[in-house]
Motif scaffolding. Structure first.
Motif: not given
Length: 336
Positions: A300-309
């Motif tokens: 989920q953390l990695v998904e949040l980083a992708r969403m941030d971009r």
């Protein structure tokens, strides 16, 4: 509508395709209504209420003919330019003519056709002009029998039910507009997020504009993926609030600002978001990668980083801040 659907298909995929490949009219209408609820809730509700009030006034004038509201406003929506549709039952069309003339309501008689396009001998269609055009279908009592009569009387809603619906809506509006003490955390979130509207970012990395717009875009992506994960949604919404406090160290500033009103899991997402970006870029060291990957919320953390971009687009529609905070407050009440 069929032509509009075909034109839309041509714009999107450069071909119209067969009817089986295109969304049905009901699917299109449902999607339009869903977007309307999200992006113009107040305008939509006002338009529907005005249409329902106009229908109620007319039904009261024709109360002796069992009037019923059918179609769009009965289901809580109406398009611009769409007619209000009413049904009444009478022994003859002349009875309705007399009642309308007595009420000084102007009308024009129209040809009545069934769904097959053939003349409908059991009904008379009248058009009434006004702010909302009205199509009045007169069902002739002599031509309605048995199941048809029960079916006709079951469709739509009558004046008493409509008046009750409008009264409930008005009560709900008054309760919603009454002053309420904002919940502690929500009040704090509102203050922190409102400040982001004045934080302009580097347009090379954030072409979308201010930090609040970026945060609302990231929240939108998070809500689509995890609509019931309150902690993750808060991390998506609040991850940049520190930019209005200390732009040089906004991550730590964010964590300090929300320390007393968020969970450790929400703060973990925000604290480790910069490290997740490194993981995505392939610049994270072996030990850092191992530590992140061992955490149960790593994916989920990695998904949040992708969403941030992804949340850096110009002109993307987002829900406004008050709507978002209201949804979070509702979710918090459901979870507790």
């Amino acid at each position: 509508m069929a032509k509009a659907r075909a034109r839309a298909a041509m714009r999107l995929v450069r071909e119209t395709g067969s009817d089986r490949d295109l969304p049905s009219f009901s699917e299109i209408e449902n999607q339009v209504q869903q977007l309307s609820r999200v992006f113009e809730p107040h305008l939509r509700r006002t338009r529907v209420r005005d249409a329902q009030m106009a229908a109620l006034d007319l039904m009261r004038s024709l109360s002796e003919f069992s009037p019923r509201l059918v179609g769009d406003p009965a289901f809580g929506y109406i398009y611009r330019g769409r007619e209000i549709r009413l049904e009444v039952t009478a022994n003859s069309a002349e009875e309705i003519h007399k009642a309308l003339k007595k009420s000084k309501i102007a009308f024009v008689e129209r040809k009545s056709c069934s769904k097959s396009g053939l003349p409908d001998e059991g009904a008379v269609m009248l058009s009434l002009q006004g702010r909302f055009p009205v199509l009045l279908k007169v069902l002739l009592a002599a031509d309605i029998h048995g199941e048809e009569a029960r079916s006709a009387s079951a469709g739509g809603i009558g004046p008493d039910a409509l008046e009750s619906l409008l009264r409930k809506e008005q009560t709900a509006v008054e309760q919603a507009s009454a002053p309420k003490a904002a919940a502690g955390p929500i009040l704090q979130f509102r203050k922190l997020l409102a400040a982001l509207e004045h934080v302009q970012q580097d347009n090379r990395t954030h072409p979308e504009g201010d930090a609040l717009y970026h945060s609302l875009q990231v929240f939108e992506l998070a809500w689509q993926a995890y609509p019931y994960d309150e902690e993750f949604l808060l991390a998506a919404l609040l991850h940049d609030v520190g930019k209005a406090i200390d732009p040089r160290d906004h991550v730590n500033a964010t964590v300090r600002a929300i320390e007393n009103c968020t969970s450790p899991r929400t703060r973990w997402f925000i604290e480790n978001l910069p490290l997740a970006r490194q993981w995505l870029d392939g610049t994270a060291g072996r030990r850092l990668r191992a530590r992140l990957e061992a955490h149960p919320d790593f994916e989920q953390l990695v998904e949040l980083a992708r969403m941030d971009r992804k949340g850096r687009k110009i002109g993307v529609p987002v829900r406004d801040l008050e709507f978002v905070l209201g949804e979070l407050e509702r979710l918090d009440q459901e979870n507790n």
